[in-house]
Design a protein around this motif. Structure first.
Motif, PDB file in Angstrom:
ATOM      1  N   ARG A  33     -11.045   4.020   6.561  1.00  0.00           N
ATOM      2  CA  ARG A  33     -10.207   2.848   6.294  1.00  0.00           C
ATOM      3  C   ARG A  33      -8.790   3.252   5.896  1.00  0.00           C
ATOM      4  NH1 ARG A  33     -12.981  -2.201   6.430  1.00  0.00           N
ATOM      5  NH2 ARG A  33     -15.229  -1.879   6.349  1.00  0.00           N
ATOM      6  N   ALA A  34      -8.624   4.390   5.244  1.00  0.00           N
ATOM      7  CA  ALA A  34      -7.282   4.860   4.884  1.00  0.00           C
ATOM      8  C   ALA A  34      -6.457   5.101   6.141  1.00  0.00           C
ATOM      9  CB  ALA A  34      -7.369   6.135   4.051  1.00  0.00           C
ATOM     10  N   GLN A  35      -7.057   5.702   7.146  1.00  0.00           N
ATOM     11  CA  GLN A  35      -6.333   5.951   8.387  1.00  0.00           C
ATOM     12  C   GLN A  35      -5.885   4.651   9.035  1.00  0.00           C
ATOM     13  OE1 GLN A  35      -9.314   8.356  10.327  1.00  0.00           O
ATOM     14  NE2 GLN A  35      -8.357  10.256   9.636  1.00  0.00           N
ATOM     15  N   GLU A  36      -6.746   3.655   9.013  1.00  0.00           N
ATOM     16  CA  GLU A  36      -6.397   2.365   9.606  1.00  0.00           C
ATOM     17  C   GLU A  36      -5.276   1.681   8.831  1.00  0.00           C
ATOM     18  OE1 GLU A  36      -8.337  -1.954  10.820  1.00  0.00           O
ATOM     19  OE2 GLU A  36      -9.692  -0.311  10.298  1.00  0.00           O
ATOM     20  N   ILE A  37      -5.394   1.620   7.521  1.00  0.00           N
ATOM     21  CA  ILE A  37      -4.371   0.927   6.735  1.00  0.00           C
ATOM     22  C   ILE A  37      -3.050   1.673   6.784  1.00  0.00           C
ATOM     23  CG2 ILE A  37      -4.824   1.857   4.410  1.00  0.00           C
ATOM     24  CD1 ILE A  37      -4.176  -1.813   5.283  1.00  0.00           C
ATOM     25  N   ASN A  38      -3.085   2.995   6.782  1.00  0.00           N
ATOM     26  CA  ASN A  38      -1.850   3.773   6.908  1.00  0.00           C
ATOM     27  C   ASN A  38      -1.154   3.463   8.229  1.00  0.00           C
ATOM     28  OD1 ASN A  38      -1.890   5.118   4.447  1.00  0.00           O
ATOM     29  ND2 ASN A  38      -2.973   6.888   5.260  1.00  0.00           N
ATOM     30  N   HIS A  42       2.524   1.876   8.553  1.00  0.00           N
ATOM     31  CA  HIS A  42       3.603   2.600   9.231  1.00  0.00           C
ATOM     32  C   HIS A  42       4.206   1.735  10.331  1.00  0.00           C
ATOM     33  CE1 HIS A  42       1.797   6.762   7.967  1.00  0.00           C
ATOM     34  NE2 HIS A  42       2.133   6.014   6.944  1.00  0.00           N
ATOM     35  N   ASP A  43       3.352   1.045  11.082  1.00  0.00           N
ATOM     36  CA  ASP A  43       3.835   0.148  12.146  1.00  0.00           C
ATOM     37  C   ASP A  43       4.673  -0.983  11.556  1.00  0.00           C
ATOM     38  OD1 ASP A  43       2.466   1.730  13.956  1.00  0.00           O
ATOM     39  OD2 ASP A  43       0.839   0.279  14.283  1.00  0.00           O
ATOM     40  N   ALA A  44       4.213  -1.569  10.466  1.00  0.00           N
ATOM     41  CA  ALA A  44       4.951  -2.676   9.837  1.00  0.00           C
ATOM     42  C   ALA A  44       6.315  -2.203   9.344  1.00  0.00           C
ATOM     43  CB  ALA A  44       4.136  -3.271   8.691  1.00  0.00           C
ATOM     44  N   LEU A  45       6.360  -1.021   8.762  1.00  0.00           N
ATOM     45  CA  LEU A  45       7.623  -0.481   8.263  1.00  0.00           C
ATOM     46  C   LEU A  45       8.553  -0.131   9.418  1.00  0.00           C
ATOM     47  CD1 LEU A  45       9.069   0.259   5.626  1.00  0.00           C
ATOM     48  CD2 LEU A  45       8.055   2.542   5.805  1.00  0.00           C
ATOM     49  N   ALA A  46       8.015   0.464  10.466  1.00  0.00           N
ATOM     50  CA  ALA A  46       8.834   0.858  11.620  1.00  0.00           C
ATOM     51  C   ALA A  46       9.421  -0.358  12.337  1.00  0.00           C
ATOM     52  CB  ALA A  46       8.003   1.691  12.591  1.00  0.00           C
ATOM     53  N   ALA A  47       8.766  -1.487  12.260  1.00  0.00           N
ATOM     54  CA  ALA A  47       9.242  -2.700  12.932  1.00  0.00           C
ATOM     55  C   ALA A  47      10.451  -3.323  12.231  1.00  0.00           C
ATOM     56  CB  ALA A  47       8.108  -3.724  13.027  1.00  0.00           C
ATOM     57  N   LEU A  48      10.733  -2.893  11.012  1.00  0.00           N
ATOM     58  CA  LEU A  48      11.838  -3.466  10.245  1.00  0.00           C
ATOM     59  C   LEU A  48      13.147  -2.763  10.577  1.00  0.00           C
ATOM     60  CD1 LEU A  48      10.080  -3.655   6.760  1.00  0.00           C
ATOM     61  CD2 LEU A  48      10.401  -5.525   8.406  1.00  0.00           C
ATOM     62  N   PHE A  60       4.142  -2.946   2.986  1.00  0.00           N
ATOM     63  CA  PHE A  60       3.084  -2.199   2.307  1.00  0.00           C
ATOM     64  C   PHE A  60       1.878  -3.086   2.020  1.00  0.00           C
ATOM     65  CE2 PHE A  60       0.944  -0.497  -1.437  1.00  0.00           C
ATOM     66  CZ  PHE A  60       0.754   0.824  -1.063  1.00  0.00           C
ATOM     67  N   LEU A  61       2.123  -4.257   1.437  1.00  0.00           N
ATOM     68  CA  LEU A  61       1.027  -5.135   1.030  1.00  0.00           C
ATOM     69  C   LEU A  61       0.464  -5.966   2.187  1.00  0.00           C
ATOM     70  CD1 LEU A  61       2.424  -6.547  -2.347  1.00  0.00           C
ATOM     71  CD2 LEU A  61       0.690  -4.763  -2.047  1.00  0.00           C
ATOM     72  N   GLY A  62       1.314  -6.386   3.107  1.00  0.00           N
ATOM     73  CA  GLY A  62       0.913  -7.301   4.170  1.00  0.00           C
ATOM     74  C   GLY A  62      -0.247  -6.825   5.022  1.00  0.00           C
ATOM     75  N   PRO A  63      -0.229  -5.585   5.503  1.00  0.00           N
ATOM     76  CA  PRO A  63      -1.366  -5.130   6.312  1.00  0.00           C
ATOM     77  C   PRO A  63      -2.697  -5.149   5.556  1.00  0.00           C
ATOM     78  CG  PRO A  63       0.530  -3.738   6.719  1.00  0.00           C
ATOM     79  CD  PRO A  63       0.884  -4.629   5.549  1.00  0.00           C
ATOM     80  N   PHE A  64      -2.661  -4.863   4.264  1.00  0.00           N
ATOM     81  CA  PHE A  64      -3.897  -4.912   3.478  1.00  0.00           C
ATOM     82  C   PHE A  64      -4.364  -6.357   3.327  1.00  0.00           C
ATOM     83  CE2 PHE A  64      -5.800  -1.615   0.404  1.00  0.00           C
ATOM     84  CZ  PHE A  64      -7.080  -2.099   0.591  1.00  0.00           C
ATOM     85  N   LEU A  65      -3.425  -7.276   3.080  1.00  0.00           N
ATOM     86  CA  LEU A  65      -3.777  -8.687   3.008  1.00  0.00           C
ATOM     87  C   LEU A  65      -4.419  -9.134   4.317  1.00  0.00           C
ATOM     88  CD1 LEU A  65      -3.705 -11.519   1.652  1.00  0.00           C
ATOM     89  CD2 LEU A  65      -1.429 -11.789   2.683  1.00  0.00           C
ATOM     90  N   ASP A  66      -3.835  -8.742   5.430  1.00  0.00           N
ATOM     91  CA  ASP A  66      -4.395  -9.111   6.735  1.00  0.00           C
ATOM     92  C   ASP A  66      -5.810  -8.567   6.911  1.00  0.00           C
ATOM     93  OD1 ASP A  66      -4.148 -10.123   9.574  1.00  0.00           O
ATOM     94  OD2 ASP A  66      -4.519  -7.976   9.917  1.00  0.00           O
ATOM     95  N   ARG A  67      -6.037  -7.335   6.530  1.00  0.00           N
ATOM     96  CA  ARG A  67      -7.377  -6.749   6.663  1.00  0.00           C
ATOM     97  C   ARG A  67      -8.367  -7.476   5.759  1.00  0.00           C
ATOM     98  NH1 ARG A  67      -8.853  -5.515  10.711  1.00  0.00           N
ATOM     99  NH2 ARG A  67      -7.415  -7.190  10.963  1.00  0.00           N
ATOM    100  N   GLY A  97      -3.990  13.568  -0.096  1.00  0.00           N
ATOM    101  CA  GLY A  97      -4.011  13.978   1.308  1.00  0.00           C
ATOM    102  C   GLY A  97      -4.009  12.803   2.268  1.00  0.00           C
ATOM    103  N   LEU A  98      -4.719  11.759   1.909  1.00  0.00           N
ATOM    104  CA  LEU A  98      -4.818  10.589   2.793  1.00  0.00           C
ATOM    105  C   LEU A  98      -3.565   9.727   2.785  1.00  0.00           C
ATOM    106  CD1 LEU A  98      -8.447   9.377   2.054  1.00  0.00           C
ATOM    107  CD2 LEU A  98      -7.606  10.491   4.126  1.00  0.00           C
ATOM    108  N   PHE A  99      -2.962   9.555   1.623  1.00  0.00           N
ATOM    109  CA  PHE A  99      -1.874   8.595   1.493  1.00  0.00           C
ATOM    110  C   PHE A  99      -0.506   9.239   1.269  1.00  0.00           C
ATOM    111  CE2 PHE A  99      -5.686   6.152   0.243  1.00  0.00           C
ATOM    112  CZ  PHE A  99      -5.598   5.146   1.191  1.00  0.00           C
TER     113      PHE A  99
END
Length: 179
Positions: A33-38, A42-48, A60-67, A97-99
């Protein structure tokens, strides 16, 4: 391991073939799940483009809220799991290591959005962002039990308030001594 195998309706040999110990199985749950949320973060940040601090916090928070809202009950359990292990030295290396790369990207983005924010204070701000995330998404509905007659806001309204709260707090750190 036997209880885990029974709970998953699998033969013990199947579980122990893939995971030598409970710790190895546990780590894999955290990693997956860490790989997915990361990736989503990253995609959300890159889109800005030239983001505000509020947009960085939302990335940072939005993708977790969506999941949590759309990814199934396992995501709330995952948030509770992260809340539990994030305060234990035993899991610090795993979480780092994950985050670690995500931490660096978001601290850099916070500093880009708020010129004058020192690296040290940006790190403090990031820690507070994670604390808000844990409190928001690992909800045990304690507030509902403490004041059952008072209706609470839904998760989306709490999320929106959290973005403002964290952004204002990080901005406040710009004025804090860097010690």
């Amino acid at each position: 391991m036997r209880q885990i195998a029974d709970g998953a309706a699998q033969a013990l040999g199947v579980v122990t073939y893939h995971f030598a110990s409970k710790e190895a199985l546990f780590e894999e749950v955290v990693v997956r799940r860490a790989q997915e949320i990361n990736s989503l973060r990253h995609d959300a940040l890159a889109a800005l483009k030239d983001p505000t601090l509020e947009q960085v916090v939302a990335a940072f928070l939005g993708p977790f809220l969506d999941r949590i809202e759309n990814g199934g009950a396992g995501w709330t359990a995952y948030a509770q799991l992260l809340a539990h292990i994030s305060h234990q030295a035993r899991w610090a290396d795993l979480l780092s290591g994950l985050f670690g790369e995500t931490v660096r990207r978001f601290i850099r983005a916070m500093r880009d959005a708020e010129p004058g924010l020192s690296l040290k204070n940006a790190k403090h701000g990031y820690v507070q962002l994670v604390a808000v995330m844990v409190g928001l998404f690992a909800s045990t509905r304690l507030i509902d039990r403490l004041s059952p007659s008072e209706p609470t806001d839904g998760l989306t309204k709490q999320y929106e308030a959290s973005i403002k709260f964290v952004a204002h707090g990080i901005r406040g750190l710009k004025c804090a001594p860097d010690n």
